[in-house]
Motif scaffolding. Structure first.
Motif, PDB file in Angstrom:
ATOM      1  N   ALA A 111     -27.000  39.776   8.076  1.00  0.00           N
ATOM      2  CA  ALA A 111     -26.128  38.668   8.468  1.00  0.00           C
ATOM      3  C   ALA A 111     -26.198  38.500   9.987  1.00  0.00           C
ATOM      4  O   ALA A 111     -25.542  39.225  10.719  1.00  0.00           O
ATOM      5  N   PRO A 112     -27.047  37.580  10.442  1.00  0.00           N
ATOM      6  CA  PRO A 112     -27.088  37.329  11.890  1.00  0.00           C
ATOM      7  C   PRO A 112     -25.976  36.357  12.286  1.00  0.00           C
ATOM      8  O   PRO A 112     -25.553  35.550  11.457  1.00  0.00           O
ATOM      9  N   GLY A 113     -25.505  36.420  13.531  1.00  0.00           N
ATOM     10  CA  GLY A 113     -24.513  35.423  13.943  1.00  0.00           C
ATOM     11  C   GLY A 113     -23.858  35.740  15.267  1.00  0.00           C
ATOM     12  O   GLY A 113     -24.094  36.780  15.881  1.00  0.00           O
ATOM     13  N   ARG A 114     -22.983  34.803  15.669  1.00  0.00           N
ATOM     14  CA  ARG A 114     -22.327  34.891  16.967  1.00  0.00           C
ATOM     15  C   ARG A 114     -21.067  35.729  16.883  1.00  0.00           C
ATOM     16  O   ARG A 114     -20.328  35.633  15.899  1.00  0.00           O
ATOM     17  N   THR A 115     -20.820  36.524  17.899  1.00  0.00           N
ATOM     18  CA  THR A 115     -19.626  37.372  17.934  1.00  0.00           C
ATOM     19  C   THR A 115     -18.976  37.237  19.310  1.00  0.00           C
ATOM     20  O   THR A 115     -19.628  36.797  20.258  1.00  0.00           O
ATOM     21  N   PHE A 116     -17.702  37.621  19.390  1.00  0.00           N
ATOM     22  CA  PHE A 116     -16.933  37.323  20.612  1.00  0.00           C
ATOM     23  C   PHE A 116     -16.081  38.522  21.014  1.00  0.00           C
ATOM     24  O   PHE A 116     -15.429  39.135  20.153  1.00  0.00           O
ATOM     25  N   ARG A 117     -16.087  38.841  22.290  1.00  0.00           N
ATOM     26  CA  ARG A 117     -15.199  39.905  22.771  1.00  0.00           C
ATOM     27  C   ARG A 117     -14.613  39.527  24.117  1.00  0.00           C
ATOM     28  O   ARG A 117     -15.326  39.015  24.989  1.00  0.00           O
ATOM     29  N   ASN A 118     -13.325  39.863  24.247  1.00  0.00           N
ATOM     30  CA  ASN A 118     -12.614  39.536  25.472  1.00  0.00           C
ATOM     31  C   ASN A 118     -12.871  40.628  26.510  1.00  0.00           C
ATOM     32  O   ASN A 118     -11.993  41.422  26.799  1.00  0.00           O
TER      33      ASN A 118
ATOM     34  N   THR B 118     -19.589  36.191  24.616  1.00  0.00           N
ATOM     35  CA  THR B 118     -20.119  35.591  23.385  1.00  0.00           C
ATOM     36  C   THR B 118     -21.561  36.055  23.256  1.00  0.00           C
ATOM     37  O   THR B 118     -22.364  35.808  24.156  1.00  0.00           O
ATOM     38  N   PHE B 119     -21.870  36.750  22.199  1.00  0.00           N
ATOM     39  CA  PHE B 119     -23.225  37.286  22.046  1.00  0.00           C
ATOM     40  C   PHE B 119     -23.596  37.319  20.564  1.00  0.00           C
ATOM     41  O   PHE B 119     -22.750  37.041  19.712  1.00  0.00           O
ATOM     42  N   TYR B 120     -24.857  37.633  20.289  1.00  0.00           N
ATOM     43  CA  TYR B 120     -25.323  37.611  18.892  1.00  0.00           C
ATOM     44  C   TYR B 120     -25.539  39.027  18.377  1.00  0.00           C
ATOM     45  O   TYR B 120     -26.033  39.888  19.111  1.00  0.00           O
ATOM     46  N   GLN B 121     -25.149  39.219  17.149  1.00  0.00           N
ATOM     47  CA  GLN B 121     -25.430  40.487  16.471  1.00  0.00           C
ATOM     48  C   GLN B 121     -26.187  40.187  15.176  1.00  0.00           C
ATOM     49  O   GLN B 121     -26.202  39.041  14.698  1.00  0.00           O
ATOM     50  N   LEU B 122     -26.778  41.239  14.624  1.00  0.00           N
ATOM     51  CA  LEU B 122     -27.386  41.098  13.303  1.00  0.00           C
ATOM     52  C   LEU B 122     -26.939  42.305  12.491  1.00  0.00           C
ATOM     53  O   LEU B 122     -27.194  43.444  12.867  1.00  0.00           O
ATOM     54  N   GLU B 123     -26.205  41.993  11.434  1.00  0.00           N
ATOM     55  CA  GLU B 123     -25.685  43.055  10.574  1.00  0.00           C
ATOM     56  C   GLU B 123     -26.696  43.324   9.466  1.00  0.00           C
ATOM     57  O   GLU B 123     -27.381  42.402   9.007  1.00  0.00           O
ATOM     58  N   GLY B 124     -26.784  44.560   9.035  1.00  0.00           N
ATOM     59  CA  GLY B 124     -27.656  44.865   7.896  1.00  0.00           C
ATOM     60  C   GLY B 124     -26.957  45.860   6.989  1.00  0.00           C
ATOM     61  O   GLY B 124     -26.196  46.709   7.469  1.00  0.00           O
ATOM     62  N   MET B 125     -27.190  45.736   5.691  1.00  0.00           N
ATOM     63  CA  MET B 125     -26.563  46.681   4.763  1.00  0.00           C
ATOM     64  C   MET B 125     -27.453  46.872   3.538  1.00  0.00           C
ATOM     65  O   MET B 125     -28.058  45.912   3.035  1.00  0.00           O
ATOM     66  N   MET B 126     -27.527  48.137   3.107  1.00  0.00           N
ATOM     67  CA  MET B 126     -28.250  48.415   1.867  1.00  0.00           C
ATOM     68  C   MET B 126     -27.386  49.359   1.038  1.00  0.00           C
ATOM     69  O   MET B 126     -27.022  50.444   1.504  1.00  0.00           O
ATOM     70  N   ILE B 127     -27.019  48.929  -0.169  1.00  0.00           N
ATOM     71  CA  ILE B 127     -26.229  49.771  -1.068  1.00  0.00           C
ATOM     72  C   ILE B 127     -27.076  50.043  -2.311  1.00  0.00           C
ATOM     73  O   ILE B 127     -27.605  49.099  -2.916  1.00  0.00           O
ATOM     74  N   ASP B 128     -27.202  51.320  -2.627  1.00  0.00           N
ATOM     75  CA  ASP B 128     -27.975  51.667  -3.825  1.00  0.00           C
ATOM     76  C   ASP B 128     -27.487  53.024  -4.312  1.00  0.00           C
ATOM     77  O   ASP B 128     -26.440  53.499  -3.865  1.00  0.00           O
ATOM     78  N   ARG B 129     -28.313  53.675  -5.162  1.00  0.00           N
ATOM     79  CA  ARG B 129     -27.777  54.905  -5.757  1.00  0.00           C
ATOM     80  C   ARG B 129     -27.987  56.138  -4.890  1.00  0.00           C
ATOM     81  O   ARG B 129     -27.149  57.007  -4.854  1.00  0.00           O
ATOM     82  N   GLN B 130     -29.127  56.214  -4.182  1.00  0.00           N
ATOM     83  CA  GLN B 130     -29.367  57.432  -3.389  1.00  0.00           C
ATOM     84  C   GLN B 130     -29.900  57.080  -2.014  1.00  0.00           C
ATOM     85  O   GLN B 130     -31.055  57.356  -1.693  1.00  0.00           O
ATOM     86  N   VAL B 131     -29.056  56.472  -1.232  1.00  0.00           N
ATOM     87  CA  VAL B 131     -29.502  56.062   0.104  1.00  0.00           C
ATOM     88  C   VAL B 131     -29.182  57.193   1.082  1.00  0.00           C
ATOM     89  O   VAL B 131     -28.110  57.791   1.024  1.00  0.00           O
ATOM     90  N   SER B 132     -30.154  57.487   1.960  1.00  0.00           N
ATOM     91  CA  SER B 132     -29.956  58.613   2.881  1.00  0.00           C
ATOM     92  C   SER B 132     -30.162  58.178   4.329  1.00  0.00           C
ATOM     93  O   SER B 132     -30.617  57.057   4.598  1.00  0.00           O
ATOM     94  N   VAL B 133     -29.857  59.092   5.250  1.00  0.00           N
ATOM     95  CA  VAL B 133     -30.090  58.821   6.672  1.00  0.00           C
ATOM     96  C   VAL B 133     -31.587  58.589   6.910  1.00  0.00           C
ATOM     97  O   VAL B 133     -31.976  57.793   7.766  1.00  0.00           O
ATOM     98  N   ALA B 134     -32.442  59.259   6.093  1.00  0.00           N
ATOM     99  CA  ALA B 134     -33.894  59.057   6.233  1.00  0.00           C
ATOM    100  C   ALA B 134     -34.248  57.600   5.956  1.00  0.00           C
ATOM    101  O   ALA B 134     -35.063  56.997   6.671  1.00  0.00           O
ATOM    102  N   ASN B 135     -33.615  57.009   4.924  1.00  0.00           N
ATOM    103  CA  ASN B 135     -33.877  55.588   4.644  1.00  0.00           C
ATOM    104  C   ASN B 135     -33.446  54.729   5.836  1.00  0.00           C
ATOM    105  O   ASN B 135     -34.146  53.803   6.244  1.00  0.00           O
ATOM    106  N   LEU B 136     -32.276  55.062   6.357  1.00  0.00           N
ATOM    107  CA  LEU B 136     -31.735  54.298   7.482  1.00  0.00           C
ATOM    108  C   LEU B 136     -32.716  54.339   8.663  1.00  0.00           C
ATOM    109  O   LEU B 136     -33.086  53.287   9.222  1.00  0.00           O
ATOM    110  N   ILE B 137     -33.181  55.531   9.005  1.00  0.00           N
ATOM    111  CA  ILE B 137     -34.079  55.669  10.157  1.00  0.00           C
ATOM    112  C   ILE B 137     -35.392  54.923   9.899  1.00  0.00           C
ATOM    113  O   ILE B 137     -35.928  54.259  10.786  1.00  0.00           O
ATOM    114  N   HIS B 138     -35.878  54.995   8.657  1.00  0.00           N
ATOM    115  CA  HIS B 138     -37.110  54.276   8.315  1.00  0.00           C
ATOM    116  C   HIS B 138     -36.961  52.777   8.606  1.00  0.00           C
ATOM    117  O   HIS B 138     -37.826  52.154   9.232  1.00  0.00           O
ATOM    118  N   PHE B 139     -35.841  52.193   8.159  1.00  0.00           N
ATOM    119  CA  PHE B 139     -35.648  50.751   8.355  1.00  0.00           C
ATOM    120  C   PHE B 139     -35.476  50.406   9.835  1.00  0.00           C
ATOM    121  O   PHE B 139     -35.977  49.381  10.302  1.00  0.00           O
TER     122      PHE B 139
END
Ligand code: FA5
Length: 340
Positions: free
Chosen positions: A191-198, A208-229
């Motif tokens: 989910a890319p988009g604009r975000t705001f902080r005072n 005002t800046f842009y972030q990109l959110e990412g999420m993966m939900i599954d049965r056996q997700v590990s820190v290794a998967n996270l680092i790979h992505f």
């Protein structure tokens, strides 16, 4: 007597031809000299009355005068034709090296370009691209992310509060919650988009800046998967060797949590205003999704787990294009934008 008037006629007509300033004036001079009722024709009329010897001589002078006048007329005609051609060439000359006339074509903003690259990359890895509102509720921005009202973590993100209790989202993480609610597990989304902080603005912080959110939900997700992505993502976007470091980071919606920094590409790690003299620029927060967050969104943490990350797209654009001040990106200054 006739000789005299032929000479006089010749020199008068030559002068008139020479002084003709337009093709029309030249034509008038031609008619006056060589026309049927012109000077030479009139002079020739009287020849019949002359003695044969005299007629021959006068005939020769008339012919010689005609020849001279015809030559002068031709030469002058040539000059006019040449001037007309030169005029046309000057008027119709095109400089093919000039930019074409018409509206000036723009191009995509560097952040949009990077955002689209990410969308393509993650779409190719099976991720859905989601959008979320910039005006958020407190629930999606904080509560559902395991940040209750009294939690000190709320202070980490200085918030623009709106009348009526809503706020300008401080991060793209609320779209995680909306994605989980709408699509359920298994889930792969960005989910890319604009975000705001005072917060106070400096070379690496914008309100005002842009972030990109990412999420993966599954049965056996590990820190290794996270680092790979994360590695796949950074290699694709930087297209060159970059030095990264992963360190523990606290975010109430992940456990464990990390922060990923890139060695500053502006100073090569020696220290500058962008990296605040530290040699490193914080690019993203990430971690394994906290069970409370899954539970709040109706997902059983006994069955499912996952990773999430929130990348600073604006900061990433700074590193990728070696921009030494974040404020350029939203300045609207064409001298800056036209460099991309
Ligand atoms: C967050 O916003 C978390 N939502 C990220 C996250 C998502 C963590 C999912 C875990 C799981 P943080 O406040 O650190 O985290 O911001 C994330 C990134 O946004 C930072 O690494 C930085 O690159 C960028 N960022 C933060 N504040 C600013 C700012 N004022 N100007 C420009 N970029 C900023």
């Amino acid at each position: 007597m006739l000789d005299e008037s032929i000479r006089e006629l010749e020199s008068r007509c030559l002068a008139r031809i020479a002084s003709a300033a337009t093709p029309e004036e030249l034509e008038a001079a031609r008619v006056e000299a060589l026309g049927r009722k012109g000077g030479l024709a009139q002079t020739g009329k009287d020849m019949g009355k002359l003695a044969p010897e005299e007629r021959k001589r006068i005939g020769q002078s008339l012919n010689s005068a005609r020849e001279k006048l015809e030559q002068a007329l031709e030469a002058k005609k040539g000059q006019f034709a040449e001037a007309a051609l030169r005029g046309r060439l000057d008027a119709e000359w095109i400089d093919l090296t000039l930019p074409p006339p018409g509206p000036h074509r723009g191009h995509l903003h560097p952040i949009t370009r990077i955002q689209r690259e990410f969308e393509e990359l993650f779409a190719s890895l099976g991720f859905t691209v989601l959008d979320g509102p910039e005006v958020e509720t407190e629930y999606y921005n904080f509560d559902a992310l395991n940040i209750p009202a009294s939690h000190p973590a709320r202070d980490m993100q200085d918030t623009f509060w709106l009348h009526g209790g809503n706020l300008l989202r401080t991060h793209t993480s609320p779209v995680q919650v909306r994605g989980m609610e709408r699509l359920g597990p298994p889930l792969r989304m960005i989910a890319p988009g604009r975000t705001f902080r005072n917060e106070s603005v400096d070379a690496s912080h914008e309100h005002t800046f842009y972030q990109l959110e990412g999420m993966m939900i599954d049965r056996q997700v590990s820190v290794a998967n996270l680092i790979h992505f994360m590695k796949a993502m950074l290699t694709a976007v930087f297209r060159r060797e970059v030095i990264v470091r992963l360190r523990p980071g606290f975010f109430p919606f992940v456990e464990p949590g990390f922060e990923l920094d890139v060695q500053c590409l502006l100073c090569g790690g020696s220290g500058c205003p962008v990296c605040k003299q530290s040699g490193w620029v914080e690019q993203l927060g990430c971690g394994l999704v906290h069970p409370n967050v899954l539970r709040t969104s109706g997902i059983d943490p006994e069955e499912w787990n996952g990773f999430a990350f929130g990348l600073g797209l604006t900061r990433l654009a700074m590193m990728r294009y070696e921009i030494d001040d974040i404020r350029w990106l939203q300045s609207g200054d064409l001298r800056f934008l036209e460099q991309f």
